[in-house]
Design a protein around this motif. Structure first.
Motif, PDB file in Angstrom:
ATOM      1  N   VAL A   1       0.836  -1.202   0.000  1.00  0.00           N
ATOM      2  CA  VAL A   1       0.000   0.000   0.000  1.00  0.00           C
ATOM      3  C   VAL A   1       0.872   1.254   0.000  1.00  0.00           C
ATOM      4  O   VAL A   1       0.672   2.174  -0.804  1.00  0.00           O
ATOM      5  N   ILE A   2       1.857   1.256   0.879  1.00  0.00           N
ATOM      6  CA  ILE A   2       2.745   2.423   0.949  1.00  0.00           C
ATOM      7  C   ILE A   2       3.474   2.619  -0.382  1.00  0.00           C
ATOM      8  O   ILE A   2       3.634   3.744  -0.876  1.00  0.00           O
ATOM      9  N   LYS A   3       3.896   1.520  -0.974  1.00  0.00           N
ATOM     10  CA  LYS A   3       4.567   1.601  -2.281  1.00  0.00           C
ATOM     11  C   LYS A   3       3.633   2.212  -3.302  1.00  0.00           C
ATOM     12  O   LYS A   3       4.033   3.016  -4.143  1.00  0.00           O
ATOM     13  N   GLY A   4       2.386   1.783  -3.247  1.00  0.00           N
ATOM     14  CA  GLY A   4       1.421   2.328  -4.190  1.00  0.00           C
ATOM     15  C   GLY A   4       1.263   3.829  -4.025  1.00  0.00           C
ATOM     16  O   GLY A   4       1.198   4.575  -5.011  1.00  0.00           O
ATOM     17  N   VAL A   5       1.238   4.244  -2.772  1.00  0.00           N
ATOM     18  CA  VAL A   5       1.145   5.684  -2.506  1.00  0.00           C
ATOM     19  C   VAL A   5       2.344   6.408  -3.109  1.00  0.00           C
ATOM     20  O   VAL A   5       2.218   7.448  -3.770  1.00  0.00           O
ATOM     21  N   GLU A   6       3.510   5.839  -2.902  1.00  0.00           N
ATOM     22  CA  GLU A   6       4.727   6.434  -3.488  1.00  0.00           C
ATOM     23  C   GLU A   6       4.638   6.526  -4.997  1.00  0.00           C
ATOM     24  O   GLU A   6       4.972   7.559  -5.600  1.00  0.00           O
ATOM     25  N   TYR A   7       4.252   5.392  -5.599  1.00  0.00           N
ATOM     26  CA  TYR A   7       4.181   5.371  -7.067  1.00  0.00           C
ATOM     27  C   TYR A   7       3.242   6.461  -7.577  1.00  0.00           C
ATOM     28  O   TYR A   7       3.523   7.173  -8.529  1.00  0.00           O
ATOM     29  N   TYR A   8       2.117   6.574  -6.895  1.00  0.00           N
ATOM     30  CA  TYR A   8       1.148   7.563  -7.344  1.00  0.00           C
ATOM     31  C   TYR A   8       1.725   8.965  -7.247  1.00  0.00           C
ATOM     32  O   TYR A   8       1.573   9.791  -8.148  1.00  0.00           O
ATOM     33  N   GLY A   9       2.433   9.193  -6.125  1.00  0.00           N
ATOM     34  CA  GLY A   9       3.069  10.503  -5.973  1.00  0.00           C
ATOM     35  C   GLY A   9       4.072  10.767  -7.075  1.00  0.00           C
ATOM     36  O   GLY A   9       4.147  11.870  -7.628  1.00  0.00           O
ATOM     37  N   GLU A  10       4.825   9.764  -7.423  1.00  0.00           N
ATOM     38  CA  GLU A  10       5.814   9.959  -8.483  1.00  0.00           C
ATOM     39  C   GLU A  10       5.144  10.197  -9.830  1.00  0.00           C
ATOM     40  O   GLU A  10       5.629  10.961 -10.662  1.00  0.00           O
ATOM     41  N   TYR A  11       4.026   9.543 -10.014  1.00  0.00           N
ATOM     42  CA  TYR A  11       3.290   9.772 -11.254  1.00  0.00           C
ATOM     43  C   TYR A  11       2.818  11.220 -11.334  1.00  0.00           C
ATOM     44  O   TYR A  11       2.920  11.875 -12.371  1.00  0.00           O
TER      45      TYR A  11
END
Lengths: 230, 626, 99
Positions: free
Chosen positions: A124-134
């Motif tokens: 979940v945290i990784k997903g949050v990161e990925y979204y932020g990077e996007y």
């Protein structure tokens, strides 16, 4: 020849006796064989990820400044939290193996479930990161935008960032699924005492995923956080 | 182009029909036509002839005839047969591509196909031959079948993983084959970027995916062999009592396990680059195409040792048997196998001398490449020393093994020329390179494979092949091979580049000679295909040990029962216990009275049987070895 | 067959060590140590990796063959990194184009 099932000494608590496959002479040989097999498999995984580490190393030399700049744009807070999450999951997994050997059914099932949840939290945290990077335009294929002369190096950095963490995430997902399956089976009383081999093997895989992250974390998150050029 | 495609497809269909017939024959027909008096070799050795009612003994072939039992088998012997049929099919496809290539090269302007098609043909030939014939061949066929028996085990450590390996291989092969036949790939089997990642309009991603899948087959097979060798040796079978075939397959398995994952990653990166148009290897986006080559050759150079080490193992079994002499300096040969495996990982840069690799790195790789030749040379010397003062008989397996030694040596020496930086600049990407690796792969490996197939054919099928035709085929292969590939050394030195569909007119006569050789070679390969299949029906029944060889696999019936041994043997001697008294006694050639077994004790090293679990001899490492 | 290889307190001790190391490497990244930043980061990562390998994965009490398998993976990765790195580090040293 019918399947040769040797019965291990019946443990005091209820449980299914481990089966010995017919090509093995006894449980000990079977256990040692699975252990060596799993370690060899992990060695192949080291080299599978290793190719990416090699590419990363090569480009960090060639695009030094770009890599430093790119690393500054990763979310170090979330990355550090995630590292702690995964280390904790390794703890619970190691304790799960201990409880399996000790024959403690409920503890085993509980610890495996916690491990699973921690792994899911990581995702979940990784997903949050990925979204932020996007949102920041740092995903190489999806609308990458980065002003300035270092764009090429930053682009390449994020290619490796997403490739390495993505490959790691795929392995973690597989691990989560497997842990979920054995957690369910453990609730029913499997894998206790002499039958703990499966839990141990899954544990080895889980710890390996942790080790990969332990190396990814500094390489991706901790370059050039101090303003100076290392 | 479509015509040649459909020609290949048609031929493939026809040949798969033949091979299906073969597999069907194996599965459905008992190899025994008339029930005969058959002594049971796994009884007490003194009983030679046992009069039994007319019923053939149960073996792994006639245990269950159903298709389902074959397709879901976990018996290592049946899996070996499945692999054997499959790789033969791939060999034919790869060979057909080579045929068209050689026919095309009959004329300087290219006689048969257009340049685009030619590119697809040599790619197909390379991909299929490397990944779907050479790499699997001996390990998955002979290794799968014989290795557990050599160890005195009932099966591999992970039988279901073995079956999974086969299906991964089959699926990967069908996937890759389809990608290459329907549309094709034109990058060469080396997939160099940026052509493969950016410019080629062919089925690169699909082919890479198919090879990726087949790669896992390799990894799992290697893993299985390593664990089996460590953990499932019979009591008393210490490491230095193992046959060299086991050492060779063990060394091969180390390479399989450690090198193949890097290939998997490289192909994934290539596919991602192609699909998402991101620059890992693309110079336009800042990538480095040489990085691809580093990662690709880190696998692909050890891969050539995957291909040759098992062949060396086969030769190390055949030579002592047909010279009636134990192998010279066993430990050196065993350690040389390991040294080849390890050193082979340190030399990959010699493929990249002219690619833009730094001069210093090239020098390091060059020196290391010279070093890796040493263990191979040790093996050649030791085989030769084994022959010295041996009692040599020229049966078909021995012909192949002798051919291997000579041709491998030539191929290996020419590798040293290529390892020299200055020489390589002038012969890189010429036919010199092609001749070099075909001498090793075809002159070496394929001959070793055929030799091993003939040597163990009685064990695998329970039948003897016809010795006369065996010798004819071996000699035909040798002549055809040399006529095909020796001219290519000359062509390479004269400057003919590889992977070109046309060439300067002055090279024509050598190309014609090469094509003539190839047609002779094709006959030589066709012969065993015919007579080995025919022997299933018409061959003489084979005794348990027709060659009088040592080794645990010969201590059980031909074909073996499903569980290999009634009782796990206990080993008390080293391998290759051939002695001179035995050499005198070995006047009884295999083509005498078939069906009667020789006394087990007299021909092989003393090998006692005792109930499973009893420890014979010393075993320091612990009960199940380590 | 020795199944209970170590006491159950060991994982906790190792875990605490791992978290401490994590804090060290995180903190050190914010301090300008010049070229030593890389060394510290890698050293900490290797230490954490070893702790997990030896204790969580019980490599300390494993058989020889297991040790070999574990070591082989990392040694071979080392070969890949060192030899391909030797190319990248020495490019341009001769000031000849393409060498």
């Amino acid at each position: 020849m019918a399947t040769d099932v040797r019965r291990a000494a019946r443990p005091a608590s209820a449980g299914v006796e481990p089966e010995v496959a017919e090509q093995f002479e006894d449980l000990e040989q079977q256990h040692e064989t699975y252990e060596l097999g799993m370690w060899l498999f992990l060695a192949t995984e080291v080299l599978f990820f290793g190719g990416l580490f090699a590419g990363y190393s090569a480009y960090r030399i060639v695009f030094h400044a770009g890599f430093l700049e790119g690393s500054r744009h990763t979310d170090v807070t979330l990355g550090t939290i995630n590292t702690a999450v995964l280390l904790t999951s390794s703890l619970t997994m190691a304790l799960a193996v201990h409880s399996a050997r000790a024959g403690k059914r409920k503890l085993l099932a509980g610890l495996l479930t916690v491990t699973l949840l921690l792994g899911a939290a990581f995702m979940v945290i990784k997903g949050v990161e990925y979204y932020g990077e996007y949102r920041e335009g740092l995903v190489p294929w999806l609308g990458f935008r980065f002003p300035g002369p270092l764009a090429g190096g930053v682009d390449l950095f994020f290619v490796f960032y997403f490739f390495m963490t993505g490959l790691h995430a795929i392995h973690l997902t597989i691990g989560i699924v497997i842990v979920g399956v054995i957690a369910a089976l453990a609730r029913k009383g499997r894998f206790l005492r002499e039958d703990s081999t499966t839990v141990e093997m899954v544990g080895l895989y889980w710890h390996f995923i942790d080790i990969v992250w332990v190396f990814l974390y500094p390489l991706l998150y901790l370059l050039s956080r101090n303003g100076g050029a290392p | 182009m479509n015509e040649s495609r459909s020609r290949i497809s048609g031929a493939v269909a026809a040949l798969s029909g033949v091979l299906t017939g073969f597999l069907g024959g194996l599965m459905l027909r008992s190899p025994v036509r008339q029930p005969e008096l058959e002594p049971e070799p796994t009884e007490a050795p003194q009983e030679l002839a046992v009069v039994r009612p007319k019923r053939e003994p149960k073996n792994y072939l006639n245990e269950d005839y159903s298709l389902r039992s074959w397709l879901t088998t976990t018996d290592h012997k049946r899996i070996a047969i499945l692999y054997m049929v499959t790789i033969t099919l791939f060999f034919v496809v790869g060979g057909l591509a080579a045929t068209i290539i050689r026919l095309n090269l009959l004329r300087p302007e290219g006689a048969l196909v257009r340049p685009a098609t030619y590119n697809k043909l040599f790619t197909l030939h390379g991909v299929i031959m490397v990944w779907f014939f050479l790499i699997p061949s001996i390990p998955t066929v002979l290794g799968n079948f014989i290795l557990p028996m050599m160890l005195g085990a009932r099966d591999l450590a992970f039988p279901r993983l073995n079956l999974a390996s086969y299906y991964l291989f089959l699926f990967g092969g069908i996937f890759t084959g389809t990608a290459m036949l329907v549309g094709g790939v034109d990058t060469g089997w080396t997939f160099y970027t940026p052509y493969s990642s950016h410019f080629s309009n062919s089925n690169v991603t699909l082919t890479a995916a198919g090879v990726f899948i087949a790669g896992f087959s390799s990894i799992f097979t290697g893993l299985n062999f390593i664990v089996t060798t460590h953990k499932m040796r019979a009591p008393g079978l210490t490491w230095f009592r193992l046959p060299i075939f086991v050492w060779s397959n063990y060394a091969t398995s180390i390479i399989l396990v450690l090198a193949t994952p890097v290939l998997a990653l490289t192909l994934s990166a290539l596919a991602i680059e192609r699909i998402f148009r991101i620059g890992i290897f693309d110079p336009a986006l800042g990538g480095d195409p040489v990085l691809f080559q580093h990662l690709f050759w880190f696998y692909s150079h050890p891969a050539v040792y995957i291909m040759i080490l098992p062949g060396m193992g086969v030769v190390s079994e055949i030579i002592p048997c047909f010279a009636r002499k134990r192998i010279f300096s066993y430990k050196f040969v065993a350690f040389a196998s390991m040294a080849i495996a390890i050193l082979g990982f340190l030399v990959w840069g010699h493929h990249m001398f002219v690619a833009g690799q730094s001069m210093y790195a090239s020098m390091v790789f060059s020196i290391l490449s010279f070093l890796v030749a040493i263990p191979s040379a040790i093996k050649v010397f030791n085989w030769t020393a084994t022959l010295y003062k041996g009692s040599i008989s020229f049966d078909t397996p021995m012909l192949y093994a002798l051919g291997f030694i000579g041709l491998f040596t030539i191929g290996g020496l020419t590798g040293l020329f290529l390892a020299s930086l200055a020489v390589d600049v002038s012969v890189h990407d010429t036919y010199f390179v092609i001749a070099h690796f075909h001498y090793i792969m075809v002159g070496g490996m394929v001959m070793a494979y055929l030799g091993g197939m003939h040597y163990w054919w009685p064990k695998i099928s329970g039948r003897m092949y016809p010795e006369f035709w065996g010798k004819v085929a071996a000699i035909t292969v040798f002549i055809g091979f040399n006529l095909t590939f020796f001219p290519q050394f000359i062509l390479g030195r004269l400057g003919m580049p590889r992977r070109y569909h046309a060439y300067p007119a002055e090279f024509q006569i050598l190309n014609e000679a090469s094509t003539l050789g190839a047609s002779i070679l094709a006959v030589g390969y066709g012969l065993p295909l015919v007579y080995l299949v025919a022997s299933l029906w018409t061959g003489r029944r084979a005794p348990a040990n027709p060659w009088g060889a040592t080794g645990l696999e010969w201590q059980t019936a031909s074909p073996p029962p499903k569980h290999n041994f009634d009782r796990i043997p206990v080993v008390t001697t080293g391998p290759y216990e051939y002695s001179s008294e035995q050499a005198e006694r070995e006047t009884e050639a295999p083509d005498q009275q078939g069906g009667l077994d020789r006394p087990v004790k007299a021909t092989a090293g003393p090998l006692r049987r005792s109930p499973a679990g009893e420890e014979g001899g010393e075993s320091e490492e612990g009960r199940h070895g380590d | 067959m020795n199944r209970t290889r170590e006491s159950a307190l060991v994982p906790f001790a190792v875990y605490i060590a791992l978290i401490v190391l994590l804090l060290i490497t995180w903190g050190a990244a914010y301090v300008n140590l010049g070229p030593w930043n890389n060394v510290v980061a890698l050293a900490v990562a290797v230490t954490k990796g070893l702790l997990i390998l030896l204790f969580f994965m019980e490599l300390r009490v494993s058989r020889k063959a297991t040790w070999l398998a574990a070591a082989a993976g990392f040694v071979w990765l080392g070969i890949l990194l060192v030899l391909s790195g030797s190319d990248y580090i020495t490019r341009g040293v001769l000031h000849i184009a393409g060498k």
